[in-house]
Design a protein around this motif. Structure first.
Motif, mmCIF file in Angstrom:
data_model
loop_
_atom_site.group_PDB
_atom_site.id
_atom_site.type_symbol
_atom_site.label_atom_id
_atom_site.label_comp_id
_atom_site.label_asym_id
_atom_site.label_seq_id
_atom_site.Cartn_x
_atom_site.Cartn_y
_atom_site.Cartn_z
ATOM 1 N N GLU A 208 7.764 19.622 7.211
ATOM 2 C CA GLU A 208 6.481 19.722 7.633
ATOM 3 C C GLU A 208 5.742 18.382 7.435
ATOM 4 O O GLU A 208 4.853 17.651 8.332
ATOM 5 C CB GLU A 208 5.459 20.806 6.644
ATOM 6 C CG GLU A 208 5.611 22.016 6.930
ATOM 7 C CD GLU A 208 7.195 22.705 6.443
ATOM 8 O OE1 GLU A 208 7.535 23.704 6.615
ATOM 9 O OE2 GLU A 208 7.414 21.992 5.571
ATOM 10 N N ILE A 209 6.168 17.879 6.264
ATOM 11 C CA ILE A 209 5.713 16.156 6.005
ATOM 12 C C ILE A 209 6.336 15.367 7.247
ATOM 13 O O ILE A 209 5.793 14.384 7.524
ATOM 14 C CB ILE A 209 6.150 15.755 4.633
ATOM 15 C CG1 ILE A 209 5.024 16.637 3.596
ATOM 16 C CG2 ILE A 209 5.881 14.143 4.396
ATOM 17 C CD1 ILE A 209 5.390 16.359 2.081
ATOM 18 N N ILE A 210 7.439 15.464 7.352
ATOM 19 C CA ILE A 210 8.073 14.575 8.286
ATOM 20 C C ILE A 210 7.646 14.818 9.504
ATOM 21 O O ILE A 210 7.478 13.678 10.277
ATOM 22 C CB ILE A 210 9.596 15.023 8.338
ATOM 23 C CG1 ILE A 210 10.462 14.615 7.159
ATOM 24 C CG2 ILE A 210 10.441 14.446 9.660
ATOM 25 C CD1 ILE A 210 12.005 15.196 7.050
ATOM 26 N N ALA A 211 7.194 15.826 10.251
ATOM 27 C CA ALA A 211 6.545 16.064 11.371
ATOM 28 C C ALA A 211 5.227 15.611 11.431
ATOM 29 O O ALA A 211 4.971 14.709 12.694
ATOM 30 C CB ALA A 211 6.455 17.809 11.643
ATOM 31 N N PRO B 150 -1.834 17.748 5.088
ATOM 32 C CA PRO B 150 -3.193 17.110 5.532
ATOM 33 C C PRO B 150 -3.633 15.914 4.572
ATOM 34 O O PRO B 150 -4.193 15.152 5.153
ATOM 35 C CB PRO B 150 -4.303 18.266 5.464
ATOM 36 C CG PRO B 150 -3.476 19.329 5.498
ATOM 37 C CD PRO B 150 -2.218 19.214 4.941
ATOM 38 N N PHE B 151 -3.233 16.127 3.303
ATOM 39 C CA PHE B 151 -3.680 14.896 2.558
ATOM 40 C C PHE B 151 -2.737 13.751 2.642
ATOM 41 O O PHE B 151 -2.887 12.364 2.480
ATOM 42 C CB PHE B 151 -3.485 15.322 0.823
ATOM 43 C CG PHE B 151 -4.294 14.259 0.111
ATOM 44 C CD1 PHE B 151 -5.685 13.967 0.100
ATOM 45 C CD2 PHE B 151 -3.262 13.759 -0.936
ATOM 46 C CE1 PHE B 151 -5.791 13.043 -0.983
ATOM 47 C CE2 PHE B 151 -3.759 12.701 -1.776
ATOM 48 C CZ PHE B 151 -5.001 12.142 -1.587
ATOM 49 N N VAL B 152 -1.456 13.817 2.947
ATOM 50 C CA VAL B 152 -0.399 12.890 3.339
ATOM 51 C C VAL B 152 -1.145 12.232 4.544
ATOM 52 O O VAL B 152 -1.102 10.896 4.736
ATOM 53 C CB VAL B 152 0.733 13.474 3.556
ATOM 54 C CG1 VAL B 152 1.780 12.225 4.289
ATOM 55 C CG2 VAL B 152 1.572 14.066 2.417
ATOM 56 N N ALA B 153 -1.380 13.010 5.319
ATOM 57 C CA ALA B 153 -2.061 12.373 6.584
ATOM 58 C C ALA B 153 -3.340 11.542 6.328
ATOM 59 O O ALA B 153 -3.610 10.459 6.914
ATOM 60 C CB ALA B 153 -2.361 13.226 7.714
ATOM 61 N N GLN B 154 -4.250 11.976 5.512
ATOM 62 C CA GLN B 154 -5.387 11.377 5.183
ATOM 63 C C GLN B 154 -5.217 10.116 4.536
ATOM 64 O O GLN B 154 -5.980 9.030 4.878
ATOM 65 C CB GLN B 154 -6.462 12.125 4.228
ATOM 66 C CG GLN B 154 -7.537 11.722 4.070
ATOM 67 C CD GLN B 154 -8.666 12.654 3.168
ATOM 68 O OE1 GLN B 154 -8.198 13.717 2.485
ATOM 69 N NE2 GLN B 154 -9.908 12.555 3.337
ATOM 70 N N GLN B 155 -4.159 10.030 3.754
ATOM 71 C CA GLN B 155 -3.852 8.776 3.128
ATOM 72 C C GLN B 155 -3.442 7.596 4.286
ATOM 73 O O GLN B 155 -3.886 6.444 3.933
ATOM 74 C CB GLN B 155 -2.576 8.805 2.060
ATOM 75 C CG GLN B 155 -2.938 9.792 0.781
ATOM 76 C CD GLN B 155 -1.543 10.079 0.013
ATOM 77 O OE1 GLN B 155 -1.235 9.306 -0.568
ATOM 78 N NE2 GLN B 155 -1.198 11.060 0.489
ATOM 79 N N MET C 207 0.792 -1.169 0.098
ATOM 80 C CA MET C 207 0.097 -0.080 -0.070
ATOM 81 C C MET C 207 1.205 1.049 -0.052
ATOM 82 O O MET C 207 2.166 1.063 0.240
ATOM 83 C CB MET C 207 -0.811 -0.029 1.319
ATOM 84 C CG MET C 207 -1.949 -1.131 1.369
ATOM 85 S SD MET C 207 -2.564 -1.317 3.056
ATOM 86 C CE MET C 207 -1.077 -2.073 3.900
ATOM 87 N N SER C 208 0.354 2.475 -0.376
ATOM 88 C CA SER C 208 1.213 3.450 -0.555
ATOM 89 C C SER C 208 0.206 4.599 -0.021
ATOM 90 O O SER C 208 -0.723 4.872 -0.050
ATOM 91 C CB SER C 208 1.610 3.749 -2.001
ATOM 92 O OG SER C 208 0.600 4.279 -2.654
ATOM 93 N N ALA C 209 1.142 5.730 0.573
ATOM 94 C CA ALA C 209 0.861 7.116 1.008
ATOM 95 C C ALA C 209 1.877 8.013 0.178
ATOM 96 O O ALA C 209 3.038 8.039 0.410
ATOM 97 C CB ALA C 209 0.779 7.323 2.378
ATOM 98 N N LEU C 210 1.276 8.717 -0.888
ATOM 99 C CA LEU C 210 2.337 9.770 -1.511
ATOM 100 C C LEU C 210 2.599 10.890 -0.952
ATOM 101 O O LEU C 210 1.632 11.387 -0.255
ATOM 102 C CB LEU C 210 1.514 10.166 -2.732
ATOM 103 C CG LEU C 210 1.518 8.950 -3.980
ATOM 104 C CD1 LEU C 210 0.685 9.485 -5.046
ATOM 105 C CD2 LEU C 210 3.014 8.725 -4.493
#
Length: 270
Positions: free
Chosen positions: A85-88, A58-63, A35-38
């Motif tokens: 921000e994505i790392i956090a 927020p979309f990374v988190a939603q995935q 599975m993946s989260a982009l």
């Protein structure tokens, strides 16, 4: 029957050699549902990276939330995370979902030299994500950036591994592919008390794009199947060795590795 499942949180490689494409291929070859989260999308091929666009945090988190709400993975790996921000957010998600088998591939630079991690994100990676990791898998240049060390020898690598271990991960694997002075490639695993070396002959090829992603994906797949870190690392090392040895030979630059070579060449049951 329980199906082992693995999640990759990483960027997309439009050329198919690295990123989530390499991860999913590797999971599949090792009989693990992927599975993946982009985190980002790239325009790239074997000649280089022509463009990078990160996805909204927020979309990374939603995935990730969507996957955990229905298909809870047995192991998770990260690849290109791009920004602090994505790392956090990924660190927050890892803590919230209690991810205990987390593999961090600290993707920083593409084979062609393009930066895939913003400079301020290195600090976030070290301080926020590494303490949550079961395994971190830097290559030599990445280990140098993470520690401030200059690495010329195996002794230097051991010192870097110790420093990275001090950041919090349970295991550190400093890969040896960039040690151009040897005909043997030695990957070095440190568990906090001792070292284990995994060695194999160097393969002289330009078709090595995605080796880091592939190694960490194979490691993650084996962990998802319940293997211990040492056993998983051995399989990951063998998987990459086969992928380099049986080159596809496509593209005009740094071509991709052969993700089906391990199954076909080794003739092993996975």
């Amino acid at each position: 029957m329980s199906i082992p499942k693995a999640l990759t949180i990483a960027g997309s490689d439009s050329g198919g050699g690295a990123g989530i494409q390499a991860d999913i291929k590797t999971f599949q070859e090792l009989n693990v549902y992927g599975m993946s989260a982009l985190t980002a999308v790239t325009a790239q091929n074997t000649l280089g990276v022509q463009g990078v666009h990160s996805l909204p945090v927020p979309f990374v988190a939603q995935q990730i939330d969507s996957v955990y709400a229905d298909l809870r993975p047995n192991a998770v790996k990260t690849g290109m995370l791009f920004s602090s921000e994505i790392i956090a957010e990924v660190a927050s998600q890892a803590a919230r979902h209690r991810i205990d088998k987390l593999v961090i591939d600290p993707v920083m630079i593409a084979k062609g030299g393009a930066s895939l991690l913003q400079s301020e994100a290195v600090t976030a990676l070290v301080q926020q994500l590494l303490p949550l990791a079961l395994v971190v898998t830097p290559n030599i240049p990445e280990a140098e950036v993470m520690t401030g060390c200059t690495i010329h020898s195996l002794t230097d690598r051991k010192e870097a591994a110790k420093r990275i271990h001090d950041y919090g991960p349970a295991y550190v694997i400093v890969k040896g592919g960039h040690d151009a002075g040897s005909d043997t490639v030695t990957d070095l695993l440190y568990d906090g008390t001792g070292f284990t070396e995994f060695a194999g002959p160097r393969v002289d090829t330009v078709h090595s794009h995605g080796t880091g992603c592939t190694f960490s994906a194979a490691l993650t797949a084996e962990l998802a199947k319940g293997k211990d870190v040492l056993s998983a690392a051995r399989t990951a090392r063998d998987f990459v060795q086969a992928a380099l040895t049986d080159a596809l030979g496509i593209g005009g630059g740094h071509g991709p590795t052969n993700h089906w070579a391990y199954r076909r060449q080794k003739g092993v049951s996975v």
